[in-house]
Structures are given as structure tokens and as C-alpha cells.
Design a protein around this motif. Structure first.
Motif, mmCIF file in Angstrom:
data_model
loop_
_atom_site.group_PDB
_atom_site.id
_atom_site.type_symbol
_atom_site.label_atom_id
_atom_site.label_comp_id
_atom_site.label_asym_id
_atom_site.label_seq_id
_atom_site.Cartn_x
_atom_site.Cartn_y
_atom_site.Cartn_z
ATOM 1 N N VAL A 72 4.238 -10.363 -0.642
ATOM 2 C CA VAL A 72 3.711 -9.001 -0.579
ATOM 3 C C VAL A 72 3.042 -8.625 -1.886
ATOM 4 C CG1 VAL A 72 4.369 -6.571 -0.433
ATOM 5 C CG2 VAL A 72 5.329 -8.224 1.180
ATOM 6 N N THR A 73 3.688 -8.972 -3.017
ATOM 7 C CA THR A 73 3.119 -8.643 -4.323
ATOM 8 C C THR A 73 1.785 -9.333 -4.530
ATOM 9 O OG1 THR A 73 5.347 -8.416 -5.202
ATOM 10 C CG2 THR A 73 3.565 -8.657 -6.791
ATOM 11 N N SER A 112 -0.298 -10.270 -2.204
ATOM 12 C CA SER A 112 -1.304 -9.710 -1.313
ATOM 13 C C SER A 112 -1.836 -8.380 -1.814
ATOM 14 C CB SER A 112 -0.712 -9.521 0.095
ATOM 15 O OG SER A 112 0.299 -8.520 0.087
ATOM 16 N N MET A 113 -1.019 -7.658 -2.601
ATOM 17 C CA MET A 113 -1.452 -6.364 -3.107
ATOM 18 C C MET A 113 -2.057 -6.474 -4.503
ATOM 19 S SD MET A 113 1.558 -3.794 -1.834
ATOM 20 C CE MET A 113 2.829 -4.678 -2.700
ATOM 21 N N HIS A 161 0.873 3.738 -3.802
ATOM 22 C CA HIS A 161 -0.586 3.563 -3.856
ATOM 23 C C HIS A 161 -1.188 4.961 -3.889
ATOM 24 C CE1 HIS A 161 -4.418 1.541 -3.473
ATOM 25 N NE2 HIS A 161 -4.755 2.399 -2.535
ATOM 26 N N THR A 184 -2.064 1.170 -7.941
ATOM 27 C CA THR A 184 -0.721 0.838 -7.488
ATOM 28 C C THR A 184 0.274 1.062 -8.614
ATOM 29 O OG1 THR A 184 -1.118 -1.481 -8.053
ATOM 30 C CG2 THR A 184 -1.477 -0.833 -5.765
ATOM 31 N N TYR A 242 1.963 -0.274 4.598
ATOM 32 C CA TYR A 242 1.542 -0.097 3.209
ATOM 33 C C TYR A 242 0.450 -1.103 2.847
ATOM 34 C CZ TYR A 242 1.933 0.249 -1.886
ATOM 35 O OH TYR A 242 1.670 0.415 -3.225
ATOM 36 N N GLN A 243 0.630 -2.335 3.242
ATOM 37 C CA GLN A 243 -0.379 -3.352 2.951
ATOM 38 C C GLN A 243 -1.691 -3.048 3.662
ATOM 39 O OE1 GLN A 243 1.166 -7.574 2.746
ATOM 40 N NE2 GLN A 243 2.878 -6.592 3.775
ATOM 41 N N SER A 244 -1.608 -2.621 4.907
ATOM 42 C CA SER A 244 -2.830 -2.342 5.664
ATOM 43 C C SER A 244 -3.565 -1.131 5.124
ATOM 44 C CB SER A 244 -2.483 -2.119 7.141
ATOM 45 O OG SER A 244 -1.667 -0.967 7.294
ATOM 46 N N CYS A 266 -3.473 -0.179 1.865
ATOM 47 C CA CYS A 266 -3.923 -0.420 0.496
ATOM 48 C C CYS A 266 -5.004 -1.482 0.392
ATOM 49 C CB CYS A 266 -2.733 -0.848 -0.370
ATOM 50 S SG CYS A 266 -1.481 0.429 -0.540
ATOM 51 N N ARG A 273 -9.729 -2.329 -2.292
ATOM 52 C CA ARG A 273 -8.991 -1.099 -2.017
ATOM 53 C C ARG A 273 -9.809 -0.215 -1.088
ATOM 54 N NH1 ARG A 273 -4.109 -2.742 -3.868
ATOM 55 N NH2 ARG A 273 -4.308 -3.628 -5.936
ATOM 56 N N ASP A 288 10.927 -1.175 -1.278
ATOM 57 C CA ASP A 288 11.090 -2.614 -1.105
ATOM 58 C C ASP A 288 12.569 -2.907 -0.882
ATOM 59 O OD1 ASP A 288 11.052 -5.332 -1.158
ATOM 60 O OD2 ASP A 288 9.757 -5.505 -2.912
#
Length: 332
Positions: free
Chosen positions: A82-83, A85-86, A136, A141, A280-282, A284, A291, A301
Motif C-alpha cells: 500500500v505504501t 502504491s501511494m 490525503h 499525503t 483511499y488508494q482509489s 489518492c 494525484r 492502517d
């Protein structure tokens, strides 16, 4: 085969033999004895025994490396993905809030409110909790770690290490318990002394501390007046009367935490939307990694765990080391 004969076996064959043996017997005994050595204690020559000991040593090293690779990983595998990917969060956007105070004053309830959870009537003693909330906001972030170090009051060195690694401090006492307020005053002095020594200044410009006098809703049981608190605390410390049960004063306290940490006001629970990790990923990051959403949102988390004490100690020593001059350990 007699005792004078040599036992020749290729290294690959020995490894294969040991792997086969361990797969069959590892679940039965935590420290199995190799079959060859157990059945024929005097058959092998010194050279062959040395080879077997070398193989066993390498086998133990592989097991140790496997354990170390799991224990040294600061985040579970899913969180690491996850980290990545962001993207990497800027160091200036990473903050740790250390929560301290006497037992049963409502520390955990205040932390739960910050995480966006509801108040729970049933009290469960907290050994130690570590939470991470990712934000975000405005295309940036942010990472806020909360360390609820409840049981460290009995371990001075451990508590001092938590203080040294903290960026912001949330001290909680009960307005119905005078002893809990005295403990907060002692913690305040300890934080001031630790930070002064770490930063190598005569006195910090401002202590990043917010003091919460909790349980203001229990007016009939109140034992500490507001005037007593303001007189005991220094001017650079923010004091807020709160109620984790009713939510009174929490918004002000969380806003003060944001100001001291250089965080946006949107980090307060009422100013952002709490979403799932997938959402959250979608929100951000799109498929190209650019972004695309400026809507304030956050996620807790649930898989994060506290970094090891070794990494915390390295962080403290690294931040206080001068060029070509070794430093003493500040937790002593």
C-alpha cells in the motif's frame, strides 16, 4: 562399514538428506537429532562429521535469517504494498504523537475518537497500542502515528525512549483524580528535560504538548479546578477540558495537535472523510500514479505495528549525533 572407513557423500546429497529429514520430523520435535548421527554414532569419520556439522550450521543460519526477515519488517507485506502504491511520504509529513498519563483517565478513549471510532463504556486496561492514520489532504499525503504508552510508566528507560521519539505529546489526566494531574505535571517535566538534552538547547522554544483534563462531564466528581491547572502548567502548554464520552473539547484538542505538528486542520476527525484502504488508494492515486483527488480523506492502517525499540534507538542516536563526536545513550 567399520570405523576406519570413510563416509563420502556429496554436499548436495547431504543438504537433500537434511531437508527430507526436517520436513518429516520438524513438526514432531523442535530440536531433532540427525538420523545418521543417532543410528551410527561411531561410523562417520572426522571429515564426514565436520561436513555434517557445517551443513547443520548453515541450516540454522537459514532458519535464523527467515525469522529475522519477518521480525525486522516494520510493516506487514500488505501495508508495504500500500505504501509503495501511494508513493513515499515526505519526512516532514510524518509525525508521532505519544500519549501519556495515569491509568483509567480516558487515554484510549481519546485516541479512539481521533481514529474516528465511537466511545466505549467498557474499560479494558491498555498494555500498549500503536496506531497509524494516513491522510490525503490538498494533494499531499500525511502519516500520523499514535503511541499509547500506558504501561511504560513502570519502565523509565522505555518511557524515556518513547518521549525522545515523539514529535507531539498528548497528556491526559482525569479532572476527578488529583493524583493523575500530579503525574501529568511530572511527565511534563520529564518531557522538557529529555527534549532539552536531545536538542542541545538551554530550553526548547515551545513544548509540543497538549494537556487534556478529561471527564469534564462528571462535574459532581470534579477534584481539580481549571485555575489550579493553568497555574501549574507553563504558558507554552495548551490545556483543554475534554470529555471522550460526550466529545466535548476534543475538536479543540485535535486542532492544537495539528498546529503543533504543522499539520492541516483537516486532520481533525470532523474535517475529513474516513474511508477504507482500497477506497483511499482509489481516491489518492489513479492508474498512472498521478494525484487526482483533493477531497480530504483518511484511513486507519489496521495492520501496522510499532517499530522495534532498536530502530527507535537508532533514530534517537542518529538525530543527536554531532560530526565526529559519539553521543551517549539518552535513555539512561
Amino acid at each position: 562399514m567399520n570405523t576406519t572407513e570413510k563416509f563420502h557423500l556429496p554436499v548436495d546429497g547431504v543438504l537433500k538428506m537434511f531437508n527430507t529429514f526436517t520436513r518429516h520430523h520438524r513438526s514432531q520435535s523442535p530440536t531433532p537429532t540427525p538420523v545418521l548421527q543417532q543410528q551410527h554414532p561411531k561410523v562417520l569419520s572426522k571429515t564426514s562429521m565436520g561436513l555434517l556439522e557445517t551443513v547443520k550450521g548453515r541450516w540454522r543460519q537459514q532458519d535464523n535469517r527467515a525469522v529475522e526477515s519477518v521480525s525486522s519488517d516494520p510493516l506487514p507485506h500488505r501495508c508495504a504494498d500500500v505504501t509503495r502504491s501511494m508513493g513515499v511520504i515526505k519526512p516532514r509529513n510524518c509525525h508521532r504523537i505519544v500519549v501519556l498519563g495515569a491509568p483509567q483517565v480516558g487515554k484510549t478513549s481519546v485516541v479512539r475518537r481521533f481514529l474516528g471510532e465511537d466511545f466505549q463504556e467498557q474499560h479494558e486496561p491498555t498494555a500498549e497500542d500503536f496506531h497509524r492514520k494516513l491522510f490525503h489532504i490538498g494533494g499531499e499525503t500525511y502519516q500520523v502515528d499514535l503511541l499509547d504508552a500506558s504501561m511504560e510508566r513502570n519502565f523509565p528507560a522505555k518511557r524515556r525512549l518513547s518521549i525522545l521519539t515523539g514529535d507531539i505529546f498528548l497528556l491526559v489526566f482525569s479532572l476527578c483524580d488529583r493524583e493523575s494531574f500530579s503525574e501529568v505535571c511530572e511527565l511534563l517535566s520529564e518531557i522538557k528535560a529529555a527534549k532539552t538534552k536531545l536538542l542541545k538547547v538551554k530550553q526548547p522554544a515551545r513544548l509540543p504538548v497538549v494537556v487534556c483534563g478529561n471527564k469534564v462531564d462528571l462535574a459532581a466528581q470534579r477534584a481539580v479546578s481549571r485555575s489550579e491547572v493553568t497555574e501549574a502548567l507553563t504558558r507554552d502548554v495548551t490545556f483543554v477540558e475534554t470529555s471522550a464520552k460526550c466529545g466535548t473539547g476534543l475538536e479543540v484538542a485535535f486542532k492544537e495537535l495539528a498546529v503543533m505538528g504543522g499539520l492541516p486542520d483537516e486532520t481533525s476527525p470532523s474535517r475529513h472523510q474516513l474511508v477504507s484502504m482500497v477506497a483511499y488508494q482509489s481516491l489518492c492515486v489513479n492508474q498512472r500514479g498521478r494525484r487526482r483527488s483533493r477531497t480530504p480523506c483518511a484511513v486507519v492502517d489496521s495492520l501496522v505495528r510499532r517499530p522495534s525499540f532498536g530502530s527507535d534507538l537508532q533514530l534517537v542516536l542518529g538525530s543527536s549525533t554531532k560530526a565526529n563526536k559519539p553521543e551517549r545513550c539518552h535513555i539512561q
